[in-house]
Write a protein that holds these residues in place. Structure first.
Motif, mmCIF file in Angstrom:
data_model
loop_
_atom_site.group_PDB
_atom_site.id
_atom_site.type_symbol
_atom_site.label_atom_id
_atom_site.label_comp_id
_atom_site.label_asym_id
_atom_site.label_seq_id
_atom_site.Cartn_x
_atom_site.Cartn_y
_atom_site.Cartn_z
ATOM 1 N N MET A 46 29.211 17.106 -54.881
ATOM 2 C CA MET A 46 28.736 15.739 -55.112
ATOM 3 C C MET A 46 29.196 15.212 -56.461
ATOM 4 S SD MET A 46 24.945 15.609 -53.359
ATOM 5 C CE MET A 46 24.268 17.109 -54.042
ATOM 6 N N LEU A 47 29.116 16.041 -57.488
ATOM 7 C CA LEU A 47 29.625 15.626 -58.799
ATOM 8 C C LEU A 47 31.133 15.411 -58.755
ATOM 9 C CD1 LEU A 47 27.563 18.021 -61.115
ATOM 10 C CD2 LEU A 47 27.221 15.569 -60.769
ATOM 11 N N GLY A 48 31.819 16.224 -57.954
ATOM 12 C CA GLY A 48 33.267 16.057 -57.810
ATOM 13 C C GLY A 48 33.637 14.710 -57.214
ATOM 14 N N PHE A 49 32.876 14.260 -56.212
ATOM 15 C CA PHE A 49 33.148 12.949 -55.624
ATOM 16 C C PHE A 49 32.986 11.843 -56.668
ATOM 17 C CE2 PHE A 49 31.791 14.897 -51.407
ATOM 18 C CZ PHE A 49 33.084 14.946 -50.903
ATOM 19 N N VAL A 50 31.944 11.932 -57.476
ATOM 20 C CA VAL A 50 31.701 10.910 -58.503
ATOM 21 C C VAL A 50 32.840 10.896 -59.516
ATOM 22 C CG1 VAL A 50 30.168 10.217 -60.377
ATOM 23 C CG2 VAL A 50 29.198 11.006 -58.201
ATOM 24 N N LEU A 51 33.225 12.085 -59.990
ATOM 25 C CA LEU A 51 34.281 12.161 -61.000
ATOM 26 C C LEU A 51 35.636 11.768 -60.434
ATOM 27 C CD1 LEU A 51 33.227 15.399 -62.898
ATOM 28 C CD2 LEU A 51 33.121 13.044 -63.723
ATOM 29 N N LEU A 52 35.862 12.036 -59.151
ATOM 30 C CA LEU A 52 37.116 11.582 -58.523
ATOM 31 C C LEU A 52 37.214 10.070 -58.577
ATOM 32 C CD1 LEU A 52 39.664 12.120 -56.751
ATOM 33 C CD2 LEU A 52 38.163 11.813 -54.778
ATOM 34 N N GLY A 53 36.124 9.384 -58.228
ATOM 35 C CA GLY A 53 36.128 7.925 -58.278
ATOM 36 C C GLY A 53 36.397 7.400 -59.676
ATOM 37 N N LEU A 54 35.789 8.021 -60.674
ATOM 38 C CA LEU A 54 36.026 7.603 -62.055
ATOM 39 C C LEU A 54 37.469 7.894 -62.475
ATOM 40 C CD1 LEU A 54 32.716 8.785 -63.754
ATOM 41 C CD2 LEU A 54 33.389 6.442 -63.207
ATOM 42 N N GLY A 55 37.983 9.050 -62.044
ATOM 43 C CA GLY A 55 39.362 9.392 -62.390
ATOM 44 C C GLY A 55 40.364 8.418 -61.799
ATOM 45 N N LEU A 56 40.139 8.010 -60.553
ATOM 46 C CA LEU A 56 41.053 7.046 -59.940
ATOM 47 C C LEU A 56 40.926 5.665 -60.562
ATOM 48 C CD1 LEU A 56 41.121 7.958 -56.144
ATOM 49 C CD2 LEU A 56 42.568 8.757 -58.014
ATOM 50 N N LEU A 57 39.734 5.336 -61.062
ATOM 51 C CA LEU A 57 39.584 4.073 -61.792
ATOM 52 C C LEU A 57 40.427 4.102 -63.060
ATOM 53 C CD1 LEU A 57 38.210 1.329 -62.226
ATOM 54 C CD2 LEU A 57 36.331 2.549 -63.338
ATOM 55 N N GLY A 58 40.378 5.210 -63.781
ATOM 56 C CA GLY A 58 41.211 5.336 -64.980
ATOM 57 C C GLY A 58 42.690 5.334 -64.646
ATOM 58 N N LEU A 59 43.061 5.948 -63.520
ATOM 59 C CA LEU A 59 44.455 5.939 -63.085
ATOM 60 C C LEU A 59 44.918 4.514 -62.809
ATOM 61 C CD1 LEU A 59 46.926 7.664 -62.185
ATOM 62 C CD2 LEU A 59 45.953 7.598 -59.877
ATOM 63 N N ARG A 60 44.057 3.728 -62.203
ATOM 64 C CA ARG A 60 44.408 2.336 -61.933
ATOM 65 C C ARG A 60 44.654 1.575 -63.239
ATOM 66 N NH1 ARG A 60 43.294 -3.244 -62.892
ATOM 67 N NH2 ARG A 60 44.681 -4.217 -61.369
ATOM 68 N N GLU A 61 43.840 1.829 -64.245
ATOM 69 C CA GLU A 61 44.038 1.153 -65.532
ATOM 70 C C GLU A 61 45.369 1.544 -66.158
ATOM 71 O OE1 GLU A 61 40.623 1.944 -67.930
ATOM 72 O OE2 GLU A 61 39.236 0.923 -66.569
ATOM 73 N N LEU A 62 45.815 2.776 -65.890
ATOM 74 C CA LEU A 62 47.096 3.219 -66.436
ATOM 75 C C LEU A 62 48.269 2.611 -65.671
ATOM 76 C CD1 LEU A 62 48.528 5.125 -68.459
ATOM 77 C CD2 LEU A 62 48.395 6.909 -66.710
ATOM 78 N N LEU A 63 48.133 2.543 -64.340
ATOM 79 C CA LEU A 63 49.231 2.021 -63.516
ATOM 80 C C LEU A 63 49.229 0.497 -63.457
ATOM 81 C CD1 LEU A 63 49.135 4.526 -60.502
ATOM 82 C CD2 LEU A 63 50.490 4.658 -62.602
ATOM 83 N N GLY A 64 48.050 -0.089 -63.337
ATOM 84 C CA GLY A 64 47.917 -1.539 -63.360
ATOM 85 C C GLY A 64 48.461 -2.261 -62.146
ATOM 86 N N ASP A 65 48.521 -1.595 -60.975
ATOM 87 C CA ASP A 65 49.050 -2.259 -59.788
ATOM 88 C C ASP A 65 47.947 -2.475 -58.758
ATOM 89 O OD1 ASP A 65 48.770 0.462 -59.240
ATOM 90 O OD2 ASP A 65 50.253 0.375 -57.636
ATOM 91 N N ARG A 66 48.253 -3.263 -57.746
ATOM 92 C CA ARG A 66 47.245 -3.593 -56.734
ATOM 93 C C ARG A 66 46.928 -2.410 -55.827
ATOM 94 N NH1 ARG A 66 48.920 -9.650 -54.512
ATOM 95 N NH2 ARG A 66 48.541 -10.771 -56.472
ATOM 96 N N LEU A 67 47.933 -1.605 -55.520
ATOM 97 C CA LEU A 67 47.702 -0.494 -54.605
ATOM 98 C C LEU A 67 46.714 0.510 -55.197
ATOM 99 C CD1 LEU A 67 48.315 0.896 -51.949
ATOM 100 C CD2 LEU A 67 50.305 1.982 -53.039
ATOM 101 N N SER A 68 46.849 0.805 -56.473
ATOM 102 C CA SER A 68 45.910 1.752 -57.085
ATOM 103 C C SER A 68 44.502 1.163 -57.169
ATOM 104 C CB SER A 68 46.400 2.179 -58.480
ATOM 105 O OG SER A 68 46.547 1.063 -59.333
ATOM 106 N N LEU A 69 44.404 -0.172 -57.304
ATOM 107 C CA LEU A 69 43.078 -0.802 -57.276
ATOM 108 C C LEU A 69 42.457 -0.661 -55.891
ATOM 109 C CD1 LEU A 69 40.849 -2.512 -58.549
ATOM 110 C CD2 LEU A 69 42.169 -4.554 -57.947
ATOM 111 N N ARG A 70 43.251 -0.866 -54.860
ATOM 112 C CA ARG A 70 42.748 -0.685 -53.498
ATOM 113 C C ARG A 70 42.361 0.774 -53.251
ATOM 114 N NH1 ARG A 70 47.798 -4.129 -51.195
ATOM 115 N NH2 ARG A 70 46.992 -6.224 -51.639
ATOM 116 N N ALA A 71 43.119 1.684 -53.830
ATOM 117 C CA ALA A 71 42.791 3.107 -53.692
ATOM 118 C C ALA A 71 41.419 3.405 -54.284
ATOM 119 C CB ALA A 71 43.858 3.962 -54.375
#
Length: 203
Positions: A46-71
């Motif tokens: 359960m903690l892994g699911f939460v941290l995965l979501g946060l990690g992908l949010l940070g990844l989106r900020e690094l990439l800055g594209d629409r696809l990563s936001l949808r991800a």
């Protein structure tokens, strides 16, 4: 999120998904569900699911594209659908199993099956895990297209989540191997995020 926090979230998520099958008892009986390790293992997931979501949010900020936001959006919805089932498996079945053993009432364990195979929670659970697979695959495609990080650095993590449902039907050693795949994927992507963040900061 900073690249450091993003990398930490992704690495921690990966390791927690390895801890989940490694710690969780292999059995599905009352003794397994009543064990403290049952709670610990599912809590790690359960903690892994939460941290995965946060990690992908940070990844989106690094990439800055629409696809990563949808991800990010798809992954968060998937985690939201899967977490109630995990919570009931972790805490609810643990209480039922302990009472079954304490009272010498094996019939109580029928409640576990009634919950696990009820159409509504099963559908939510399956839909949530499927969306987690779709979201991480979308993130892997965004990483590959970006040119910012190694093209395949998100692929193992995406493969791990794409296989999340099928791995439940394999022998328990396969489930541990699946956790190791997600851990390796999380660590590789975390390392790439860390390096990419340092390159951007240097510029």
């Amino acid at each position: 999120m900073s690249p450091r926090l993003t990398a930490s979230a992704l690495a921690s998520a990966g390791l927690l998904f390895l801890l989940y099958p490694a710690v969780r008892p292999a059995g599905e009986d009352a003794a397994a569900m009543a064990a403290p390790a049952w709670v610990t293992g599912h809590l790690a997931a359960m903690l892994g699911f939460v941290l995965l979501g946060l990690g992908l949010l940070g990844l989106r900020e690094l990439l800055g594209d629409r696809l990563s936001l949808r991800a990010v959006a798809v992954t968060w919805v998937g985690a939201g659908l899967a977490l109630p089932y995990y919570g009931a498996e972790d805490f609810g079945l643990h209480v039922i199993a302990r009472r079954s053993l304490r009272d010498g009432a094996p019939a109580l364990m029928e409640l576990a099956g009634e919950f696990r195979f009820h159409p509504v929670p099963m559908t939510m659970f399956a839909a949530g895990l499927a969306l987690l697979g779709v979201g991480t695959v979308m993130a892997a495609v965004a990483v590959r297209r970006s040119g910012v990080m190694a093209a395949w650095s998100a692929a193992p993590l995406a493969l791990g989540f794409a296989l999340f449902i099928p791995q439940f039907f394999g022998p328990y050693p396969l489930r541990v191997a699946h956790g190791a795949l997600i851990a390796a994927g999380g660590l590789w992507l975390a390392a790439e995020v860390w390096r990419s963040g340092r390159r951007v900061a240097a510029r």
